[in-house]
Design an enzyme around this catalytic site. Structure first.
Site, short mmCIF file in Angstrom:
data_model
loop_
_atom_site.label_atom_id
_atom_site.label_comp_id
_atom_site.label_asym_id
_atom_site.label_seq_id
_atom_site.Cartn_x
_atom_site.Cartn_y
_atom_site.Cartn_z
N GLU A 95 0.82 -1.22 0.00
CA GLU A 95 0.00 0.00 0.00
C GLU A 95 0.85 1.26 0.00
OE1 GLU A 95 -2.70 -0.44 3.31
OE2 GLU A 95 -4.03 -1.75 2.17
N GLU B 110 -6.52 -7.55 -1.15
CA GLU B 110 -7.00 -7.47 0.23
C GLU B 110 -8.44 -7.00 0.26
OE1 GLU B 110 -4.88 -5.03 2.99
OE2 GLU B 110 -2.92 -5.67 2.32
#
Lengths: 673, 673, 673
Positions: free
Chosen positions: B157, B313
């Site tokens: 991320e 995710e």
């Protein structure tokens, strides 16, 4: 420091000034030519040059480039356009900040404010002041004798963005300022009341600015820092002014104030200027835009002691710095501009001439918008230029005023300190409420510094005048004693100049004047409203907000009582005969109708005004022998007695006047023989 | 820097991936055994290892402990579970930060962000990058040839929490970036428009990041800092990628994007990846959760140029980082997961496998929750694993799309800068409004970078495309010229890549295309709504919010006018024939029904879609020869023409389909001979 | 560190204390004389001296000026007024801060908090502690044997404004604290769960306070910092206490707590005090002022293990530090003061005696207000003095209590950490809700530390007891096992002392006790309300807010179910027979009526209380053989059985008692023979 006696005046023989900030350095030469042609078309006769030009004028210490400005001066001059030349010191250039990073200001919580926007300097920074002095000297020598130079515009909007700096240089300067004020440390300890919270200073070098602290900093320390900050900025102006006076003693100087701006004590500052100027940016989407604009005009006239002033900046339409920026409606800007003239302005200027293509203000409207000539804004620019031409020279003619509101920056700083009965009290909003009521009664207001001579006024109001010095308090008492009408509103007369409470029932020095004693404050919650009752209110039921007081009567009569809330049945508005005059006390924030009744009572016995506004939004102001009639609201009618000439159209008007929204008439009375 | 040409693809012969982040280092060995058994039970075939394991893998420079990971690799491998191996560089360990405290990032206001959470590093920090390189190299050498290694997961991320760092190292790196972009200081001065506000730089070393300043920093400086920040993070990725390419040229690499995340220009980044992956965390309590989820899928497919991607995710139920974290409803996660498959995903993964017992994410839901097997969440985990198995391999089959929205991170950074007509304009919210209208019309959308080839689309929308480069502008004009249908919404086509206004009436380069000229913006207040009128609206009355424009017609026809507000009676929506195509202009934020009418008009003449959604919440998406039907809303019916097989149940379906909330069908058409 | 065994008690033979903070150093000698005369008039028998006097007492290291205080001691002593002598260490003087600027505290984000307000010190600062020790020693030696010295008042409101400091000195002290707690770094790594987010520490010197970070700091690190901060302040107290014990072993010591103040673990602190004291400032404008005031009294009695305490500070009317500061209504302060006596106070004191003329607290009300004798506040001061005199000595008589709420600062710190299912859960507000329901049922509550002996209580509630240690958990289970009635509310029993989740269905250690298993939390949105249903609710319909749980029954019966929302039809309130007792579970924030039903059920079988309140606002508390009846609400009646004497008026009362708002009766039963 500087002696102000040799004050010059705004050139008075001139037609009304019309123009705006001009930034030719953003554009190529072919645009310059087009600019001047359009200026002539619009009747522009004055432009402000150089406000943000430091980095373009100087690229290193001693290294100036005046060529482009010389050229612009010639171009303007040859087209009959005069120059208001800015000293360009409001935004130090990158090379200076890089060489002296200590110039950057530090905020309350210790954060250094970086370069990259504008006005990033500590006012007490010596490198900043020295560099500014070098630039001002160079500008004055270069253009001081140019025939197009009409006036100096020192710096720009002093205090905007950085009202107070909290850096270590300011810490030292603050101590020096305090030494001058208090002479010895015992004087400071007394004034700041340092026996409380274990703050007794034993040496000057222990004293710091009121930076972020565990809780409320000493209130007098905070108050003195506000005074010091205003004075620090004033010192910057005085240093520049001294240079200009020396090199160009014949050219008047001004700076552009910002209306109801808290950071700068304009009464003190105005003494250092040859005439006042102001920037006025009411929110066009706000229903109070015309009211605020009128108040800003009245304030600027007032701090300048009634002398003519200049509206130095306004937006033709939208600004770019609010969260949401509405454009002005068609005609709205003309109406606001004329209101300024009515209230004493001898010029109407804009920010800015041509809308920028880049940078942080590119979406700020301009006289020449991005869309160019084919636009409402440009057409209105031309129209306003013509209107101003039609008005001719107004010289030193005066706006007629007979009522006053006491106004004081010291009080502003003090009343909005923390740790008060209510922290929701806004000084300017309270003043505006009252101003609106005077406006509804057709009255133009002077804002008068407490302690001034009040004898010329029919009614004087001390509104939320929390801090009042003993001599100013006496002047107000004497005014009523001698037949004046005084109105005092809640949380007035509470502390002296050190923020020390006048003991006994409140308001310490005015208990006898008002015939009351206040035991305790009873501020109201946000949104809480209490009803009012009493025959005085006639048929309408009034209401109060924000505040109430536990009042004991000591001679005063009760006009209005609280009809609900914690103080139900207790006095809300009182009236007291005192000497040859009378004094009212208003203990809560009144609804507009109740204010109207109080002011009507206060003004009773005074002759009527000539033309009475038919609506709250109709503004009627007398300047010299002209009557300005401006309708900021919806369509309405107005009855005229007698015969009049409209200066703008040269037509005769009489009887019933139909007023569309934003209509403007400037009338003088026709005396038929 | 790196050449991207030798791109690998996501392994395409595989069944759909199913699994999640796996953090065995938090648990003892006996739990590992249980983990793998449950994984097999649930059909897990891929786990992500090592995302936050740096401090467990390495305890000092040169000192690695791979033993536990070796063991895990073997355990997984022997159970047929593949590994997505993270490079573990997202969270530097304590020993590294302690040795090099300058690694810590600094924020906009100068505050150093301390160690103690995660991702506390400056992307331009050399000690950070060197240590990361050492780790990546060691991992690649250790596991590069392990048969269980399916893909590399670089960092995690990127940009989460720390999108931009403002430290002194970044200041130097920013200058180097600027030198590359502008070559000489005059180039920077031109681009940044530094003649305004006295900002002309005379040396590169005067230039700083746009740190906290007295007021708005130079907008182009801010814009460039956003570009620089995205590029700084990309450099981190490229440095890791170079090592991986060298050591393991056969293993594809990815990183997990975050959908509509402002900090990272995914169009540029996707070129550096072998395939795209995304984390998707819609708020289950929000009515737009399925809409946002769909848009995230479409965006990820779009930045990857249509290639299959991985949902890397998502949460099985609640997350832990909102103020209030609602669980997902029964079936909700399955519906959202299937939506991702429909929009091009070849894998559905979770954060995380087993709920943590300690730390900041212990209340984040997991495939194995705290309550263990005896839970709805575990049962749904198993069910989804079975569903994915039933779908088999989808390989490179494509989602069918025929409409596009132009999307551009450069524009996002630019349009949300301060000092604009309205600061309340959110780029993704505006896009989502439009996306919803396409969804209601049953259309799947591509997000296309401006300047791309548009010829394959029926309708292309430039929504709030404030910043548009000249070449991209031309591509759009050409598209319409050649018969395309263009829709442009307010505040589009205003500035070039330097944030310089295209002069003349807005939108500078598209006036002719649209047949209009905009004089002035008229943004609406918060909560302000203006009515719309016109026959085009048929019986329903539309409304606009947020914005309006003063439009002069130059050839366009008016479809809809403003029915109230400042611009009452003036054009609100226009349509212009241009070349072989047509172009619409929409000057306000439309209500959904009015958007529906505009899109219907724009799409008219194009063949109908196969199955029309019966409700706004029914999602119908075609991928390859499969039709995904998902009901995110209340119970409803859907009419099917023809006969179909549901891949999930292997049953035949036809006629009226009854859809409970969160029901999913994956159909293919039965061709009877 | 210090051994607490030799605890003294509050002097018990005395009449009730009455007085306030006295700051004579702010006034001239002529005011002192007036002060003492008025004190005598009002019945003042104790004043607190020196709280903020450090800078007046000491002007340099070793340089004291006690002359003025000597004089005050004599003046008070000769008028029969005793002294509560503050150690004056709460606000270090300017000279000390200037000599040691490192004394200044630093906040979470790294900002140094400047001098200028009060309490600006880091509790771990050695220069601060050494200077404090010097001062305390000097004070103890000077006044330790003065007959007027009644008690020591150490420092002031520990933790107020600066609860935690984050400076480098604290960083080192934190490490030392951690070493004591965890012995080796592996212990810390286990407790903090550092395998997550790559936080494994390899050396103590890598550990820092949880300063501002990219996102959530490690929750156990945050929890430990709260513990450390409370302990750091306690160390300050213990250092002062050690000096006082040595010099004046016969004088009891206390410090003034602040009621429901999060920063200081009062259960731990109270062990270091000879008796407890508290400052109580409920907002007079809040409808919960009497409720909060009662709870503060109960808490102070509880942390002091039931011993008498002192109400050390309250305001006679308004305070000055809220945003809007309402005055107390006539009689309101008397009612609140009497409530404190009823709940175990042996003294009622104020901040402060005489309203200051200057400084940050000048608008805080005082026993002698600015308006002086001629005021409601002064008249009420005198009245309360008389009332207390009428009550005589209450000695060690006890407040009667039979229900308890478990209360724990560890839990407060833990439950309000970030990254939770809902961050909107306020521990004290949840407790207050429950407290209100007990109050409505006429019950006085003890706040009991988890793990204490519970056998004396009829009902014990574990409300929002998120963190519970294993031994405390067992104590609660045993209590029910042995016939007690336990009530557990949502988000209780979730984690251990390291903030590690008890695995399996929640609540880990109490599943069997409650007969339920919780799969998942389902917090409700702000403002969201779900209905409740079940025969248990009788005719009224209940509602829940803030929270709900997915409950599986494992033996419990369902009393109430959810009637709407995500969990419609599922259990909301359950009841489980366990051992000889029973245990309730409440999974949502109940409306007051439903709470009433639950408590009635829980209390069933226990004898009725003597006098039942007729309204929610009527407070009835038994202390020794006295019954305090106080009406905080509107006028109401109350039925008395039997004949009583009112101690305040010496009159006999019986039958129907008419209670005006703020009426107080203190009755004892007349036994007729």
């Amino acid at each position: 420091m500087t002696v102000y006696s040799e004050r010059l005046s705004l050139p008075l023989g001139r037609p009304l000034y019309f123009g705006g900030d001009y930034n030719p350095e953003q554009w190529s030469r072919d645009v310059w030519q087009q600019d001047v042609e359009m200026m002539v078309e619009a009747g522009v006769n004055l432009v402000t040059l150089g406000v943000f030009s430091w980095s373009r004028l100087q690229s290193a210490p001693g290294k100036f480039d005046f060529g482009w400005m010389d050229e612009i001066f010639e171009l303007l001059s040859s087209n009959g356009i005069m120059v208001d030349l800015a000293t360009a010191t409001a935004s130090p250039p990158p090379w200076l900040v890089h060489a002296h990073p200590e110039i950057l200001p530090r905020d309350f919580s210790g954060r250094t404010l970086s370069f990259g926007s504008r006005q990033s300097y500590c006012p007490n920074s010596r490198p900043y002041r020295d560099a500014a002095a070098e630039l001002v000297h160079a500008l004055a020598q270069r253009y001081g004798s140019h025939s197009a130079l009409e006036m100096w515009h020192i710096n720009n909007e002093y205090g905007c963005h950085v009202t107070s700096c909290y850096c270590d240089v300011c810490e030292v300067a603050f101590r020096e300022w305090l030494v001058k004020r208090y002479v010895d440390i015992a004087g400071l300890n007394f004034a700041w009341g340092t026996t409380f919270w274990s703050q007794i200073y034993t040496d000057w070098n222990q004293v710091t600015p009121p930076r972020i602290a565990p809780t409320f900093s000493n209130p007098t320390q905070q108050l003195d820092y506000a005074r010091f900050s205003s004075d620090s900025l004033l010192d910057c102006l005085l240093e520049e002014r001294a240079i200009l006076r020396e090199v160009t003693p014949q050219i008047p100087v001004t700076t552009n104030f910002m209306g109801f701006f808290k950071g700068v004590d304009q009464f003190k500052w105005a003494e250092a200027l040859d005439f006042c100027a102001v920037d006025n940016y009411p929110d066009p989407a706000s229903p109070t835009s015309s009211l605020i604009s009128g108040a800003v005009g009245d304030l600027t006239r007032s701090v300048g002691q009634g002398r003519p002033w200049i509206l130095m900046e306004q937006a033709p339409s939208a600004v770019n710095w609010r969260e949401i920026n509405a454009p002005k409606a068609p005609g709205q800007n003309r109406a606001l501009s004329m209101s300024s003239i009515a209230r004493g302005a001898n010029g109407v200027m804009y920010f800015q001439w041509r809308a920028a293509k880049a940078g942080a203000e590119k979406f700020h409207s301009a006289m020449v918008p991005h869309s160019g000539r084919n636009s409402r804004v440009w057409r209105e620019t031309v129209r306003l230029g013509n209107d101003l031409k039609a008005l001719g020279s107004l010289g030193s003619s005066q706006t007629l005023v007979d009522v006053a509101i006491l106004f004081d920056w010291d009080n502003w700083w003090a009343i909005e300190l923390d740790s008060h009965p209510s922290t929701k009290l806004s000084y300017p909003l309270g003043i505006l409420d009252l101003y609106r009521s005077f406006a509804r009664a057709g009255r133009v207001v002077d804002f008068v510094h407490p302690g001034s001579d009040l004898s010329r006024y029919k009614v004087v109001v001390a509104a939320n005048l929390y801090l009042v010095k003993e001599d100013a308090s006496c002047a107000f008492v004497e005014y009523v004693q001698n037949g004046g009408v005084g109105v005092v509103t809640y949380f007035s007369g509470i502390v002296d100049e050190n923020d020390h409470v006048y003991l006994g029932g409140y308001p310490g020095l005015w208990r006898e004047l008002l015939g009351i004693e206040i035991e305790e404050f009873s501020p109201l919650a946000i949104g809480e409203s209490v009803s009012l009752k009493g025959e005085f209110l006639q048929l309408h039921g009034g209401s109060g907000q924000q505040w109430s007081d536990s009042i004991n009567l000591v001679g005063a009569e009760v006009l209005v009582s609280f009809g609900s809330g914690r103080l139900e049945g207790m006095p809300a508005i009182t009236k007291n005969a005192f000497g040859s005059g009378k004094a009212y006390y208003v203990s809560t924030s009144l609804d507009p109708d109740t204010w109207g009744l109080v002011l009507t009572d206060a003004l009773s016995g005074h002759e009527e005004i000539a033309i009475r506004p038919s609506s709250e939004d109709v503004e009627i102001v007398n300047r010299g022998n002209l009557v300005f009639i401006i309708n900021h609201g919806l369509k309405t009618n107005l009855s005229l007695e007698g015969d009049w000439i409209d200066v703008l159209t040269k037509c005769e008007v009489s009887g019933e006047l139909s007023l569309e929204q934003y209509d403007v008439y400037v009338l003088y009375r026709l005396i038929r023989e």
